[in-house]
Motif scaffolding. Structure first.
Motif: not given
Length: 237
Positions: A81-82, A132, A135, A139, A233, A237
């Motif tokens: 996803e990243g 990102y 993100v 996290q 996330s 996104a």
């Protein structure tokens, strides 16, 4: 028992690359190469200039904060996803973390210099870098709070759920040594917690491979941070 390296995937197996408009993706494509890497490979050390940008197709990369005494603890994980190293698209960039292959991984990689050139002429690619990075920062914040406030058992279960999501499988190749470093605890603590979670019927654990038997039970034993990370996330996104 050695874990086999995953076979190479395709650039569009990475969700960020797949989300780009076709014209912007086509600008990157000639500079992308695909490589499969085994567990344990260090891609970047903290303090290194980022010279490659990595888009995982399968598997998982771990980002670790490294202390002066050499101890390290995981702050974030990245799967298909990243991207790792994307901020190099906005200029010369030094890594603030160590990047390690946590589970055998296949990545599309591109030289940071080529990535910067493409980003300079592409709003979607520049936005990808910024989005990102948010993100990863989110996290890291949740992980820091989790490490400070929640029990080893809850963190262990949260980490297994994250890893299974990245692997897209209920079977996760993870040794006690890796788990201890990721969670910032002694190996004996990992052994005790793994035994307890196994006794509850949520997992089986043998020779560096964990198999999730009861995902709902694992979620009940995990802390709230697993769902918080999923929610954040999705929002970013």
């Amino acid at each position: 028992m050695p874990v086999p390296v995953l076979k190479a995937g395709l650039p569009l197996d990475n969700k960020l690359l797949a989300s780009l408009p076709r014209d912007d993706f086509d600008r990157l494509l000639p500079h992308l190469s695909t490589v499969a890497l085994p567990q344990g490979v260090v891609l970047t050390e903290a303090g290194d200039e980022v010279d490659q940008v990595y888009f995982p197709q399968y598997g998982m990369l771990s980002l670790l904060a490294v202390l002066r005494d050499g101890k390290a603890i995981e702050t974030a994980t990245v799967g298909r996803e990243g991207v790792v190293g994307a901020m190099a698209g906005l200029g010369l960039y030094k890594s603030l973390v160590r990047v390690v292959v946590q589970m055998p991984v296949s990545v599309s990689r591109i030289a940071a210099s080529h990535f910067r050139t493409v980003a300079a002429g592409s709003d979607p690619v520049r936005n990808l870098c910024i989005r990102y990075n948010e993100v990863l920062l989110s996290q890291a914040r949740v992980t820091a709070a989790c490490n400070a406030l929640h029990s080893i058992e809850a963190r262990f279960c949260r980490w297994l759920l994250q890893s299974a999501d990245r692997a897209a499988s209920d079977t996760v190749p993870l040794t006690q040594e890796f788990l201890a470093e990721m969670l910032g605890v002694r190996r004996t603590s990992v052994t005790e917690v793994a035994s307890k979670v196994q006794a509850a019927g949520a997992i089986t654990y043998s020779r560096g491979v964990i198999k999730i038997l009861d995902r709902q039970a694992l979620m009940r034993m995990s802390c709230e941070c697993y769902e918080t990370l999923l929610d954040q996330s999705a929002t970013l996104a």
